[in-house]
Design an enzyme around this catalytic site. Structure first.
Site, PDB file in Angstrom:
ATOM      1  N   ASP A  37       0.865  -1.467  -0.261  1.00 50.45           N
ATOM      2  CA  ASP A  37      -0.181  -0.148  -0.096  1.00 50.45           C
ATOM      3  C   ASP A  37       0.754   1.115   0.021  1.00 50.45           C
ATOM      4  O   ASP A  37       1.690   1.264   0.842  1.00 50.45           O
ATOM      5  CB  ASP A  37      -0.741  -0.116   1.103  1.00 50.45           C
ATOM      6  CG  ASP A  37      -1.679   1.099   1.414  1.00 50.45           C
ATOM      7  OD1 ASP A  37      -1.350   2.314   1.996  1.00 50.45           O
ATOM      8  OD2 ASP A  37      -3.059   1.006   0.631  1.00 50.45           O
TER       9      ASP A  37
ATOM     10  N   GLU B 152      -4.635   2.247  -4.366  1.00 47.39           N
ATOM     11  CA  GLU B 152      -3.015   2.353  -4.377  1.00 47.39           C
ATOM     12  C   GLU B 152      -2.580   0.960  -3.589  1.00 47.39           C
ATOM     13  O   GLU B 152      -1.353   0.880  -3.237  1.00 47.39           O
ATOM     14  CB  GLU B 152      -2.647   3.437  -3.651  1.00 47.39           C
ATOM     15  CG  GLU B 152      -3.266   3.528  -2.100  1.00 47.39           C
ATOM     16  CD  GLU B 152      -4.509   4.128  -1.959  1.00 47.39           C
ATOM     17  OE1 GLU B 152      -4.517   4.580  -0.642  1.00 47.39           O
ATOM     18  OE2 GLU B 152      -5.235   4.290  -2.722  1.00 47.39           O
TER      19      GLU B 152
ATOM     20  N   ASP C 228      -2.184   9.257 -11.224  1.00 45.62           N
ATOM     21  CA  ASP C 228      -2.259   8.120 -11.929  1.00 45.62           C
ATOM     22  C   ASP C 228      -0.734   7.692 -12.573  1.00 45.62           C
ATOM     23  O   ASP C 228      -0.386   6.365 -12.673  1.00 45.62           O
ATOM     24  CB  ASP C 228      -2.906   8.533 -13.224  1.00 45.62           C
ATOM     25  CG  ASP C 228      -4.417   8.282 -12.572  1.00 45.62           C
ATOM     26  OD1 ASP C 228      -4.749   8.048 -11.492  1.00 45.62           O
ATOM     27  OD2 ASP C 228      -5.435   9.036 -13.417  1.00 45.62           O
TER      28      ASP C 228
ATOM     29  N   ASN D   7      -2.393  12.980  -4.443  1.00 41.31           N
ATOM     30  CA  ASN D   7      -3.430  13.509  -5.362  1.00 41.31           C
ATOM     31  C   ASN D   7      -3.696  15.104  -5.061  1.00 41.31           C
ATOM     32  O   ASN D   7      -4.091  15.617  -5.846  1.00 41.31           O
ATOM     33  CB  ASN D   7      -4.739  12.650  -5.147  1.00 41.31           C
ATOM     34  CG  ASN D   7      -4.635  11.259  -6.196  1.00 41.31           C
ATOM     35  OD1 ASN D   7      -3.907  11.294  -6.977  1.00 41.31           O
ATOM     36  ND2 ASN D   7      -5.284  10.338  -5.403  1.00 41.31           N
TER      37      ASN D   7
END
Length: 497
Positions: A373, A416, A390, A381
């Protein structure tokens, strides 16, 4: 393991009860339907998914015989089975199950039959609802068939320089595609300045003589059946309807029609009509296809009149056919591939991990699972934007893919989170492997977002594990890694590093 050797698996009666209870609880968690069927076809166990899919309560289903809702019989397969494959003890086939409300559900069934004490047998079937898959297959088949018809018409007519033979060929292809009793083709006569009946199939001479010039007799069947020809007449700017022609068609049993003009550069150059008897209405998809056929013929006929080659159009349709094949391949790939990172998605991982678990137990080699993770990904973001996020995910996956072993499997679990399926690794080696990847990621400078760290959970497959319990173990380990400060590796919730 055979049913007669089942007791060897347990150390005590208490152990047997606990594990049997666990087995039943596991069956309840499976999203697919599970049935146990005796040699007479009676149900002795169903899980909650089976009740939900078929619309019955468990109590209702346990009073059923399998024949009450499925074309499956004990010891064999009946003629309603769509396709059947035998894998030596395991049978895989597609069929239909009947819901409580009466509608049929397309299903894929994986079934095995085991001998119990004496001559009794018990079949275990895992049944998956494949309604969505069948719908996609039907849509693809319909699209492919439509393009194939258009391509066949184009291929048959592009080399033809005679309008009469061209229309005969087109009529023959449509006869094999549509269900119709009569066919008419009108062609715009430049000399007469009108659409004249050029070719017909299946109509009596009395009707043919009456409809030789279309604009005089549009809408010749009836009030509820004239919309197509009236629409066609609008292109010719004449809408006169002869009631005697309508009655003549009814007298011969013609009750339904569909027609479309053939238009080139906003000019009507012809038209096609299909006519049926005895209230056999055309379907919406038939009209769509006929309209497409008319669109196809408009180019062919105009080029024929101008004596132009249609080689360019032929190549275009060949490219369309190839594009359709490519789309089919991409659709199949997308069902099992994450669209952003181009690695396995969750569905593909679950399918292949079950296979890998069975293989590891059969060949007796260890199997470990790593759940990664990205730490504080939301901040990436928020600070850099979703597009940068992305790109970071793509770069993260590429870094992993370049540094895991060639026989390891990498999948996106969601968001993620990523999974690595690592055969032939014991727990200790898997932890070292995970920590090497963790350090590699921490030392890598990502193009747009700079440094990224990751937390990793590790779990080795135990003899008692199934896919759900195994994933739960590795998820608990990951949770512990994040709880202990992130950028670290944890094994089964116990601190390793």
């Amino acid at each position: 393991m055979l049913f007669q050797d089942f007791d060897v698996y347990f150390k005590s009666e208490q152990d047997k009860e606990e594990k049997l209870l666990y087995a039943f609880m596991s069956l309840e968690k499976i999203p697919d339907s599970v049935f146990w069927v005796d040699d007479e076809g009676n149900l002795s166990f169903v899980n909650e998914a089976a009740c939900r899919t078929l619309g019955y309560t468990r109590e209702e289903l346990l009073t059923f015989n399998i024949r009450d809702f499925a074309p499956i019989v004990a010891g064999g397969i009946d003629q309603n089975i769509i396709e059947y494959v035998d894998y030596g003890g395991l049978s895989l086939f597609r069929t239909f199950h009947k819901h409580k409300d009466g509608h049929l559900i397309p299903v894929e069934v994986l079934s095995t039959v085991r001998q119990l004490v004496g001559n009794k047998y018990l079949a275990t079937s895992i049944v998956r609802d494949i309604t969505d898959r069948v719908q996609v297959e039907e849509e693809l088949k319909e699209t492919y068939n439509r393009l194939e018809v258009l391509y066949n018409i184009y291929q048959a007519t592009t080399s033809e320089k005679n309008i009469n033979r061209l229309i005969r060929q087109a009529a023959g292809i449509m006869k094999s595609t549509f269900e119709f009793d009569a066919f008419v083709f009108y062609f715009y006569d430049d000399y007469l300045q009108s659409s004249a009946l050029y070719y017909t199939l299946g109509l009596p001479k009395e009707i043919i003589r009456k409809i030789e010039i279309l604009p005089q007799y549009v809408g010749f069947i009836g009030q509820s059946l004239t919309s197509d020809f009236v629409a066609y007449a609008k292109y010719t700017e004449k809408t006169k309807i002869d009631e005697s022609i309508k009655q003549l068609f009814f007298d011969y049993g013609f009750t339904d029609e569909m027609a479309f003009p053939i238009i080139f550069e906003q000019k009507t150059i012809g038209g096609i009509g299909l006519i049926n008897k005895h209230n056999k209405p055309f379907k919406a998809k038939d009209k769509e296809l006929l309209q497409a056929v008319c669109g196809q013929l408009s180019t062919v006929i105009q080029n024929l009149k101008l004596i132009h080659s249609l080689s360019k159009e032929l190549k275009e349709h060949k490219r369309t056919a190839e594009a359709l094949k490519k789309v089919n391949a991409e659709l199949e790939k997308s069902a099992f591939t994450d669209q952003l990172t181009n690695i396995w998605n969750r569905r593909c991982f679950l399918k292949n991990s079950v296979i890998e678990i069975e293989r590891s137990r059969r060949n007796k080699y260890p199997l470990s699972l790593l759940l990664l993770d990205i730490d504080h990904f939301k901040l990436i973001n928020d600070n850099y934007g979703h597009q940068a996020g992305d790109q970071a995910l793509i770069e993260f996956v590429n870094l992993l893919r370049d540094n895991i072993r060639s026989f390891d499997s990498l999948a996106r679990w969601g968001g993620e989170e990523f999974l690595i399926l690592a055969p032939h690794l014991r727990a200790g080696n898997a932890v070292q492997y995970a920590d090497r990847l963790r350090e590699l990621i921490a030392e890598h400078l990502f193009q747009e977002v700079g440094e990224i760290t990751t937390s990793i959970g590790v779990a080795e497959l135990a003899n008692t594990d199934n896919i759900d319990s195994w994933i739960k173990k590795v998820d608990n380990a990951l949770y512990r890694a994040k709880e202990q400060g992130r950028n670290r590796v944890e094994f089964n919730g116990v601190i390793i590093l």
